[in-house]
Design an enzyme around this catalytic site. Structure first.
Site, PDB file in Angstrom:
ATOM      1  N   CYS A 144     -11.149   4.971 -69.474  1.00 48.32           N
ATOM      2  CA  CYS A 144     -12.323   4.943 -68.602  1.00 48.32           C
ATOM      3  C   CYS A 144     -12.979   3.558 -68.654  1.00 48.32           C
ATOM      4  O   CYS A 144     -13.278   3.055 -69.733  1.00 48.32           O
ATOM      5  CB  CYS A 144     -13.291   6.009 -69.098  1.00 48.32           C
ATOM      6  SG  CYS A 144     -14.848   6.048 -68.223  1.00 48.32           S
ATOM      7  N   ASN A 145     -13.203   2.973 -67.495  1.00 41.85           N
ATOM      8  CA  ASN A 145     -13.834   1.645 -67.457  1.00 41.85           C
ATOM      9  C   ASN A 145     -15.251   1.691 -68.007  1.00 41.85           C
ATOM     10  O   ASN A 145     -15.682   0.789 -68.723  1.00 41.85           O
ATOM     11  CB  ASN A 145     -13.874   1.110 -66.026  1.00 41.85           C
ATOM     12  CG  ASN A 145     -12.525   0.643 -65.540  1.00 41.85           C
ATOM     13  OD1 ASN A 145     -12.263  -0.539 -65.464  1.00 41.85           O
ATOM     14  ND2 ASN A 145     -11.650   1.578 -65.224  1.00 41.85           N
ATOM     15  N   THR A 146     -15.993   2.741 -67.678  1.00 43.82           N
ATOM     16  CA  THR A 146     -17.389   2.823 -68.125  1.00 43.82           C
ATOM     17  C   THR A 146     -17.434   2.961 -69.649  1.00 43.82           C
ATOM     18  O   THR A 146     -18.228   2.292 -70.321  1.00 43.82           O
ATOM     19  CB  THR A 146     -18.102   3.999 -67.434  1.00 43.82           C
ATOM     20  OG1 THR A 146     -17.816   3.959 -66.032  1.00 43.82           O
ATOM     21  CG2 THR A 146     -19.594   3.947 -67.649  1.00 43.82           C
ATOM     22  N   TYR A 170     -19.220   9.609 -65.925  1.00 43.97           N
ATOM     23  CA  TYR A 170     -19.823   8.696 -66.890  1.00 43.97           C
ATOM     24  C   TYR A 170     -20.508   7.524 -66.173  1.00 43.97           C
ATOM     25  O   TYR A 170     -21.399   6.886 -66.729  1.00 43.97           O
ATOM     26  CB  TYR A 170     -18.737   8.109 -67.814  1.00 43.97           C
ATOM     27  CG  TYR A 170     -18.285   9.003 -68.960  1.00 43.97           C
ATOM     28  CD1 TYR A 170     -18.576  10.365 -69.000  1.00 43.97           C
ATOM     29  CD2 TYR A 170     -17.534   8.467 -70.010  1.00 43.97           C
ATOM     30  CE1 TYR A 170     -18.130  11.155 -70.050  1.00 43.97           C
ATOM     31  CE2 TYR A 170     -17.100   9.249 -71.069  1.00 43.97           C
ATOM     32  CZ  TYR A 170     -17.394  10.594 -71.082  1.00 43.97           C
ATOM     33  OH  TYR A 170     -16.961  11.374 -72.119  1.00 43.97           O
ATOM     34  N   GLY A 171     -20.027   7.244 -64.965  1.00 46.27           N
ATOM     35  CA  GLY A 171     -20.402   6.010 -64.258  1.00 46.27           C
ATOM     36  C   GLY A 171     -21.887   5.813 -64.034  1.00 46.27           C
ATOM     37  O   GLY A 171     -22.360   4.696 -63.891  1.00 46.27           O
ATOM     38  N   GLU A 186     -11.513  12.223 -55.762  1.00 44.68           N
ATOM     39  CA  GLU A 186     -11.425  13.588 -56.312  1.00 44.68           C
ATOM     40  C   GLU A 186     -11.229  14.599 -55.179  1.00 44.68           C
ATOM     41  O   GLU A 186     -10.591  15.636 -55.352  1.00 44.68           O
ATOM     42  CB  GLU A 186     -12.689  13.921 -57.099  1.00 44.68           C
ATOM     43  CG  GLU A 186     -12.918  13.006 -58.278  1.00 44.68           C
ATOM     44  CD  GLU A 186     -12.670  13.649 -59.629  1.00 44.68           C
ATOM     45  OE1 GLU A 186     -12.736  14.870 -59.727  1.00 44.68           O
ATOM     46  OE2 GLU A 186     -12.402  12.892 -60.585  1.00 44.68           O
ATOM     47  N   CYS A 225     -12.191   0.640 -62.038  1.00 45.24           N
ATOM     48  CA  CYS A 225     -12.499   2.070 -62.209  1.00 45.24           C
ATOM     49  C   CYS A 225     -11.181   2.828 -62.134  1.00 45.24           C
ATOM     50  O   CYS A 225     -10.295   2.469 -61.342  1.00 45.24           O
ATOM     51  CB  CYS A 225     -13.437   2.527 -61.092  1.00 45.24           C
ATOM     52  SG  CYS A 225     -13.730   4.307 -61.092  1.00 45.24           S
ATOM     53  N   THR A 226     -11.079   3.860 -62.964  1.00 44.78           N
ATOM     54  CA  THR A 226      -9.835   4.628 -63.035  1.00 44.78           C
ATOM     55  C   THR A 226      -9.358   5.143 -61.675  1.00 44.78           C
ATOM     56  O   THR A 226      -8.161   5.271 -61.446  1.00 44.78           O
ATOM     57  CB  THR A 226     -10.054   5.866 -63.923  1.00 44.78           C
ATOM     58  OG1 THR A 226     -11.298   6.470 -63.551  1.00 44.78           O
ATOM     59  CG2 THR A 226     -10.056   5.515 -65.379  1.00 44.78           C
ATOM     60  N   HIS A 227     -10.307   5.463 -60.805  1.00 47.08           N
ATOM     61  CA  HIS A 227      -9.936   6.123 -59.551  1.00 47.08           C
ATOM     62  C   HIS A 227      -9.480   5.156 -58.460  1.00 47.08           C
ATOM     63  O   HIS A 227      -8.808   5.554 -57.522  1.00 47.08           O
ATOM     64  CB  HIS A 227     -11.132   6.911 -59.010  1.00 47.08           C
ATOM     65  CG  HIS A 227     -11.466   8.133 -59.803  1.00 47.08           C
ATOM     66  ND1 HIS A 227     -11.772   8.080 -61.140  1.00 47.08           N
ATOM     67  CD2 HIS A 227     -11.545   9.436 -59.439  1.00 47.08           C
ATOM     68  CE1 HIS A 227     -12.026   9.309 -61.576  1.00 47.08           C
ATOM     69  NE2 HIS A 227     -11.893  10.151 -60.558  1.00 47.08           N
ATOM     70  N   ASP A 254     -10.689   9.751 -71.136  1.00 48.31           N
ATOM     71  CA  ASP A 254     -11.411   9.353 -69.925  1.00 48.31           C
ATOM     72  C   ASP A 254     -12.518  10.368 -69.697  1.00 48.31           C
ATOM     73  O   ASP A 254     -12.542  11.439 -70.311  1.00 48.31           O
ATOM     74  CB  ASP A 254     -10.440   9.356 -68.729  1.00 48.31           C
ATOM     75  CG  ASP A 254     -11.137   8.951 -67.436  1.00 48.31           C
ATOM     76  OD1 ASP A 254     -11.907   7.974 -67.453  1.00 48.31           O
ATOM     77  OD2 ASP A 254     -10.945   9.629 -66.413  1.00 48.31           O
ATOM     78  N   SER A 255     -13.424  10.029 -68.797  1.00 47.29           N
ATOM     79  CA  SER A 255     -14.474  10.977 -68.443  1.00 47.29           C
ATOM     80  C   SER A 255     -13.883  12.203 -67.748  1.00 47.29           C
ATOM     81  O   SER A 255     -14.545  13.232 -67.660  1.00 47.29           O
ATOM     82  CB  SER A 255     -15.472  10.297 -67.503  1.00 47.29           C
ATOM     83  OG  SER A 255     -14.788   9.735 -66.401  1.00 47.29           O
TER      84      SER A 255
HETATM   85  N1  DGL Z   1     -13.525   7.087 -65.338  1.00 47.56           N
HETATM   86  C1  DGL Z   1     -14.664   6.428 -64.749  1.00 47.56           C
HETATM   87  C2  DGL Z   1     -14.470   4.909 -64.838  1.00 47.56           C
HETATM   88  O1  DGL Z   1     -13.373   4.389 -64.836  1.00 47.56           O
HETATM   89  C3  DGL Z   1     -14.885   6.859 -63.310  1.00 47.56           C
HETATM   90  C4  DGL Z   1     -15.412   8.279 -63.178  1.00 47.56           C
HETATM   91  C5  DGL Z   1     -16.775   8.473 -63.837  1.00 47.56           C
HETATM   92  O2  DGL Z   1     -17.779   7.942 -63.326  1.00 47.56           O
HETATM   93  O3  DGL Z   1     -16.820   9.140 -64.844  1.00 47.56           O
HETATM   94  O4  DGL Z   1     -15.442   4.211 -64.934  1.00 47.56           O
END
Ligand code: DGL
Length: 290
Positions: free
Chosen positions: A73-75, A42-43, A176, A208-210, A10-11
């Site tokens: 990570c979704n991105t 990463y987003g 976060e 998104c992971t969060h 993940d990012s």
């Molecule tokens: N992990 C990223 C996602 O799921 C979220 C955090 C980021 O922007 O890096 O897209």
């Protein structure tokens, strides 16, 4: 090969929500997690950059002998998984397909909302995945202009499915910060989500992971009639199926979990406990080139 670890990346910290589901569902599997904490977020970055980062991480995890790669990570899933899957000689899974599949299965009104980072929303990955799942992608997607959400799409004909997408970039820093049940987060959630609610969606993909950590707040804004789709759980199910299909399921009695980060293990440990609980082992620092 069976006892080799699953590589998850993940990012940063958020992918631990996906790792948590994988380890809950598959307690015999060992894992290696890489959080690219030096380069998060990463987003808001471009496709080219995310692809480059993802390949660097994949090389690192392959050097550690992973039998499978999961982009939590979704991105990264949106931008890099198709290329990773076509180049690497191990199975590669992202979170987009499993999340889209769960959304299509859940919706009754056929009005689906998707929220995520700017990159995930801009890529249209969820929209395209939902389209593929509707009659094998034979329908056209008709894109409409902006309203109070970013865009909406009709998967035609007969307006079978309507998809509304909305980038919610402030959700990541709020999580976060630990403000998951907070008045400030509630106000921001209302601002982001009211347009989707007014459109009468019955299913919302937390792309998104969060965002799974904001389930309470998001659900209280959207109301109990809206199903929240957490791609983490459906991704874990996809990991299990892929390992079964390729004969790679571990039968080990002793699973181990290693954690690597590209910046400050201390911060990762503190914030990561919110995602993964006390099972979070000590994180090691890596600069990826080793
Ligand atoms: N992990 C990223 C996602 O799921 C979220 C955090 C980021 O922007 O890096 O897209």
């Amino acid at each position: 090969m069976k006892q080799s670890p699953i590589g998850v990346f993940d990012s940063g910290i958020g992918g631990l929500t996906v790792l948590r589901e994988i380890t809950n569902l598959l307690p015999s599997e060992s894992t290696i997690y890489l959080g690219d904490t030096a380069r998060v977020p990463y987003g808001s970055k471009s496709k080219e950059t995310i692809e480059r980062y993802s390949f660097e991480i994949a090389r690192f995890l392959q050097k550690h002998g992973v039998k499978m790669l999961v982009a939590a990570c979704n991105t990264a899933s949106a931008y890099a998984v198709p290329k990773l899957a076509s180049v690497l000689d191990i199975p590669v899974i992202g979170v987009i397909e499993p999340g889209a599949r769960a959304a299509v299965a859940a919706t009754t009104a056929k009005r689906i909302g998707v929220i995520g980072t700017e990159g995930t929303i801009k890529s249209n990955s969820y929209v395209n995945a939902i389209k593929r799942l509707c009659d094998g992608g034979a329908f056209d997607i008709v894109e409409h202009g902006k309203k109070s959400f970013d865009r909406y799409f009709e998967v035609k004909p007969g307006k079978d499915v309507v998809i509304f997408t909305k980038a919610c970039p402030l959700f990541v820093p709020l999580v976060e910060e630990g403000w998951t049940d907070d008045a400030v987060t509630r106000i921001i959630a209302e601002r982001y989500l009211t347009g989707l609610k007014d459109e009468g969606i019955d299913t919302l993909v937390l792309g998104c992971t969060h965002y799974p950590l904001l389930k309470n707040t998001i659900s209280s804004v959207m109301g109990s009639g809206v199903s929240l789709i957490d791609s983490a759980a459906s991704t874990a199910a996809e990991v299990k199926k892929t390992l079964e299909d390729s004969g790679l399921l571990s039968d080990s009695k002793k699973a181990s979990h290693r954690f690597f980060v590209t910046d400050s293990p201390e911060r990762f440990m503190t914030v990561g406990r919110r995602f993964f609980g006390d099972r979070l082992g000590n994180a090691e620092l890596s600069v990826l080139s080793e």
